[in-house]
Design a protein around this motif. Sequence first.
Motif, PDB file in Angstrom:
ATOM      1  N   LEU A  96      -5.988  -5.402   2.548  1.00  0.00           N
ATOM      2  CA  LEU A  96      -5.845  -4.229   3.721  1.00  0.00           C
ATOM      3  C   LEU A  96      -4.241  -3.462   2.806  1.00  0.00           C
ATOM      4  O   LEU A  96      -3.593  -4.074   2.229  1.00  0.00           O
ATOM      5  CB  LEU A  96      -5.322  -4.858   4.664  1.00  0.00           C
ATOM      6  CG  LEU A  96      -6.355  -5.350   5.774  1.00  0.00           C
ATOM      7  CD1 LEU A  96      -5.822  -6.152   6.892  1.00  0.00           C
ATOM      8  CD2 LEU A  96      -7.235  -4.187   6.085  1.00  0.00           C
ATOM      9  N   LEU A  97      -4.242  -2.011   3.166  1.00  0.00           N
ATOM     10  CA  LEU A  97      -3.093  -1.288   2.752  1.00  0.00           C
ATOM     11  C   LEU A  97      -2.243  -1.318   3.915  1.00  0.00           C
ATOM     12  O   LEU A  97      -2.214  -0.759   5.019  1.00  0.00           O
ATOM     13  CB  LEU A  97      -3.540  -0.033   2.503  1.00  0.00           C
ATOM     14  CG  LEU A  97      -4.578   0.317   1.623  1.00  0.00           C
ATOM     15  CD1 LEU A  97      -4.736   1.835   1.242  1.00  0.00           C
ATOM     16  CD2 LEU A  97      -4.246  -0.315   0.037  1.00  0.00           C
ATOM     17  N   ASN A  98      -1.087  -2.549   3.791  1.00  0.00           N
ATOM     18  CA  ASN A  98      -0.168  -2.577   4.924  1.00  0.00           C
ATOM     19  C   ASN A  98       1.037  -2.806   4.119  1.00  0.00           C
ATOM     20  O   ASN A  98       1.328  -3.036   2.985  1.00  0.00           O
ATOM     21  CB  ASN A  98      -0.677  -3.606   5.974  1.00  0.00           C
ATOM     22  CG  ASN A  98      -0.776  -5.090   5.145  1.00  0.00           C
ATOM     23  OD1 ASN A  98      -0.056  -5.276   4.193  1.00  0.00           O
ATOM     24  ND2 ASN A  98      -1.398  -5.872   5.786  1.00  0.00           N
ATOM     25  N   PRO A 128       1.544  -1.817  -1.106  1.00  0.00           N
ATOM     26  CA  PRO A 128       0.642  -0.904  -1.929  1.00  0.00           C
ATOM     27  C   PRO A 128       1.633   0.168  -2.671  1.00  0.00           C
ATOM     28  O   PRO A 128       1.031   0.519  -3.989  1.00  0.00           O
ATOM     29  CB  PRO A 128      -0.342  -0.069  -1.071  1.00  0.00           C
ATOM     30  CG  PRO A 128       0.354  -0.354   0.185  1.00  0.00           C
ATOM     31  CD  PRO A 128       1.040  -1.551   0.339  1.00  0.00           C
ATOM     32  N   LEU A 129       2.490   0.659  -2.321  1.00  0.00           N
ATOM     33  CA  LEU A 129       3.527   1.596  -2.895  1.00  0.00           C
ATOM     34  C   LEU A 129       4.098   0.681  -4.013  1.00  0.00           C
ATOM     35  O   LEU A 129       4.367   1.695  -5.140  1.00  0.00           O
ATOM     36  CB  LEU A 129       4.509   1.993  -2.075  1.00  0.00           C
ATOM     37  CG  LEU A 129       4.015   2.859  -0.722  1.00  0.00           C
ATOM     38  CD1 LEU A 129       5.184   3.448   0.279  1.00  0.00           C
ATOM     39  CD2 LEU A 129       3.181   3.946  -1.103  1.00  0.00           C
ATOM     40  N   ARG A 130       4.505  -0.242  -3.941  1.00  0.00           N
ATOM     41  CA  ARG A 130       5.015  -1.071  -4.940  1.00  0.00           C
ATOM     42  C   ARG A 130       3.907  -1.099  -6.450  1.00  0.00           C
ATOM     43  O   ARG A 130       4.330  -1.130  -7.588  1.00  0.00           O
ATOM     44  CB  ARG A 130       5.643  -2.411  -4.917  1.00  0.00           C
ATOM     45  CG  ARG A 130       6.532  -2.469  -3.601  1.00  0.00           C
ATOM     46  CD  ARG A 130       8.070  -1.937  -4.509  1.00  0.00           C
ATOM     47  NE  ARG A 130       9.025  -1.867  -3.513  1.00  0.00           N
ATOM     48  CZ  ARG A 130       9.459  -1.062  -2.779  1.00  0.00           C
ATOM     49  NH1 ARG A 130       8.952   0.154  -2.910  1.00  0.00           N
ATOM     50  NH2 ARG A 130      10.381  -0.956  -1.866  1.00  0.00           N
ATOM     51  N   PHE A 131       2.751  -1.373  -6.081  1.00  0.00           N
ATOM     52  CA  PHE A 131       1.689  -1.161  -7.017  1.00  0.00           C
ATOM     53  C   PHE A 131       1.549   0.068  -7.736  1.00  0.00           C
ATOM     54  O   PHE A 131       1.740  -0.009  -8.958  1.00  0.00           O
ATOM     55  CB  PHE A 131       0.300  -1.617  -6.314  1.00  0.00           C
ATOM     56  CG  PHE A 131      -0.830  -1.392  -7.228  1.00  0.00           C
ATOM     57  CD1 PHE A 131      -1.197  -2.435  -7.799  1.00  0.00           C
ATOM     58  CD2 PHE A 131      -1.641  -0.160  -7.313  1.00  0.00           C
ATOM     59  CE1 PHE A 131      -2.318  -2.348  -8.893  1.00  0.00           C
ATOM     60  CE2 PHE A 131      -2.474   0.076  -8.157  1.00  0.00           C
ATOM     61  CZ  PHE A 131      -3.228  -1.271  -8.824  1.00  0.00           C
ATOM     62  N   VAL A 132       1.702   1.151  -6.848  1.00  0.00           N
ATOM     63  CA  VAL A 132       1.767   2.474  -7.688  1.00  0.00           C
ATOM     64  C   VAL A 132       2.981   2.503  -8.694  1.00  0.00           C
ATOM     65  O   VAL A 132       2.944   3.028  -9.721  1.00  0.00           O
ATOM     66  CB  VAL A 132       2.010   3.692  -6.528  1.00  0.00           C
ATOM     67  CG1 VAL A 132       1.936   4.857  -7.209  1.00  0.00           C
ATOM     68  CG2 VAL A 132       0.517   3.540  -5.827  1.00  0.00           C
ATOM     69  N   GLU A 133       4.304   1.952  -8.226  1.00  0.00           N
ATOM     70  CA  GLU A 133       5.370   1.946  -8.848  1.00  0.00           C
ATOM     71  C   GLU A 133       5.207   1.202 -10.041  1.00  0.00           C
ATOM     72  O   GLU A 133       5.906   1.381 -10.996  1.00  0.00           O
ATOM     73  CB  GLU A 133       6.572   1.759  -8.025  1.00  0.00           C
ATOM     74  CG  GLU A 133       6.775   2.846  -6.926  1.00  0.00           C
ATOM     75  CD  GLU A 133       7.860   2.087  -5.808  1.00  0.00           C
ATOM     76  OE1 GLU A 133       8.106   0.928  -5.889  1.00  0.00           O
ATOM     77  OE2 GLU A 133       8.006   2.873  -4.782  1.00  0.00           O
ATOM     78  N   THR A 184      -8.389  -0.649   2.703  1.00  0.00           N
ATOM     79  CA  THR A 184      -8.239   0.471   3.469  1.00  0.00           C
ATOM     80  C   THR A 184      -7.020   0.129   4.499  1.00  0.00           C
ATOM     81  O   THR A 184      -6.471  -1.072   4.720  1.00  0.00           O
ATOM     82  CB  THR A 184      -9.323   0.532   4.836  1.00  0.00           C
ATOM     83  OG1 THR A 184      -9.751  -0.687   5.326  1.00  0.00           O
ATOM     84  CG2 THR A 184     -10.690   1.082   3.813  1.00  0.00           C
ATOM     85  N   PRO A 185      -6.353   1.026   5.107  1.00  0.00           N
ATOM     86  CA  PRO A 185      -5.107   0.888   6.060  1.00  0.00           C
ATOM     87  C   PRO A 185      -5.551  -0.075   7.375  1.00  0.00           C
ATOM     88  O   PRO A 185      -6.946   0.011   7.827  1.00  0.00           O
ATOM     89  CB  PRO A 185      -4.713   2.123   6.575  1.00  0.00           C
ATOM     90  CG  PRO A 185      -5.509   3.110   5.613  1.00  0.00           C
ATOM     91  CD  PRO A 185      -6.545   2.435   5.157  1.00  0.00           C
ATOM     92  N   GLU A 186      -4.731  -0.611   7.969  1.00  0.00           N
ATOM     93  CA  GLU A 186      -4.924  -1.300   8.952  1.00  0.00           C
ATOM     94  C   GLU A 186      -5.355  -0.467  10.187  1.00  0.00           C
ATOM     95  O   GLU A 186      -4.657   0.472  10.273  1.00  0.00           O
ATOM     96  CB  GLU A 186      -3.901  -2.180   9.364  1.00  0.00           C
ATOM     97  CG  GLU A 186      -3.613  -3.400   8.691  1.00  0.00           C
ATOM     98  CD  GLU A 186      -2.581  -4.361   9.073  1.00  0.00           C
ATOM     99  OE1 GLU A 186      -2.622  -5.636   9.106  1.00  0.00           O
ATOM    100  OE2 GLU A 186      -1.451  -3.750   9.326  1.00  0.00           O
TER     101      GLU A 186
END
Length: 401
Positions: free
Chosen positions: A213-215, A220-225, A246-248
């Motif tokens: 889940l994207l929570n 998930p933002l740290r993944f991008v970074e 997907t987002p919660e």
Amino acid sequence: MSQKAITVGFPFSGDDIGGSHISALNLIASFDRERINPIVFVHHPRKALSRYLDEHRIDYVSIEDIDVLSPQRDRGLGRQSYSALRYPISMMKIIRLLRDHRIDIVHTNDGAIHTTWALPTYLAGAKLLWHHRGDPRARAVNVLAPLLAKHVVTVSKFAQPAKPLLPLKGRLSVLHSPFKHPEQTPDREECRLALVRELGLPEKTRFVGYFGLLNERKRPLRFVEAVHAFQQSNPDFPVAGLLFGTPEQAGPRLDLDTAERARALGIADKIHLMGFRHPVAPYMCGVDILLVPAMSEPFGRTLIEAMMYGTPVIATNHGGNPEAIEDNVTGFLVEPENPGAFVAPMERLLKDRDEWQRISERARTSTLAAYGIKPHVDGIVSIYQRILGRKPPDVATQRAH
């Protein structure tokens, strides 16, 4: 003379489907029906979970007229207030439901369901098994669970209640989630090339993945970074980051935030939102590495699944991750909240095939030996027997903490 089967109710809100739901459904599917009679209740049919149940031909009872008390702060004050005002009515309906189906034990699996079902379960005279898969500091597991639950199961030592209102001695067990061993591992190169074709990328592109889940907790933002940090250190290396999830339902739109962060960092072409995919095996085997930037993750399901398929994992040294990974042996543990910490192990795995193979083989061997369906099912059934005062079956009893 054999004992009557234990009837266990498994309520779900139905809005989302994540690792905790898959774990619970794997448990349900694995019961010996002569001993355990599971009944699945779904609050919000025709949404994510019920579609999954329909696809897998799992029977369930729809309960559309009973509100769920959601602890989600993003749910909206108006809706929360409405559900709270209606809760006495909802509680009476749950009590009637439990009695009509002659439920012996209610086995709850997430925050909203714990909160909604705990009191009516107690008032109906059924036993509550509170399966905690979240933050050890969560108020409900530290206040409601000690008061109302007959037994609390946590998915890791990390997830045990931090400050329970009442002592849980003799009522607390640690059981890792059930994992089906892969029947076969898809060809990794074919899976990678399928992703290359789907996304229209150069053939030599290598992939790092995020699954779940994207929570906020999973970061998930740290993944991008982390992908950005790797790209800055290796500007000519063909890598892409794929987010599967997907987002919660009641949470913030972190898919939009993730895409915006990628644009702001100048790597929009390197980050791809893939949505929820099932079965997961072709995608888990299509990525070279799983990145787990999560904080306070009790025991990540996808982390173990990846290791079973031989996909190396780089995870934060936080939450339950250190209970699953031996650093530099079966994977890598890195400093939390530091995207740059992922770069060095990513370089080792993406640039040194022998190193990738070493970690892959050790990860697969260790997880297949340590995790499976039967130990989890035996442990849960043993707990069911104990909380009903029955003689435990002749299996290894899960040690209570």
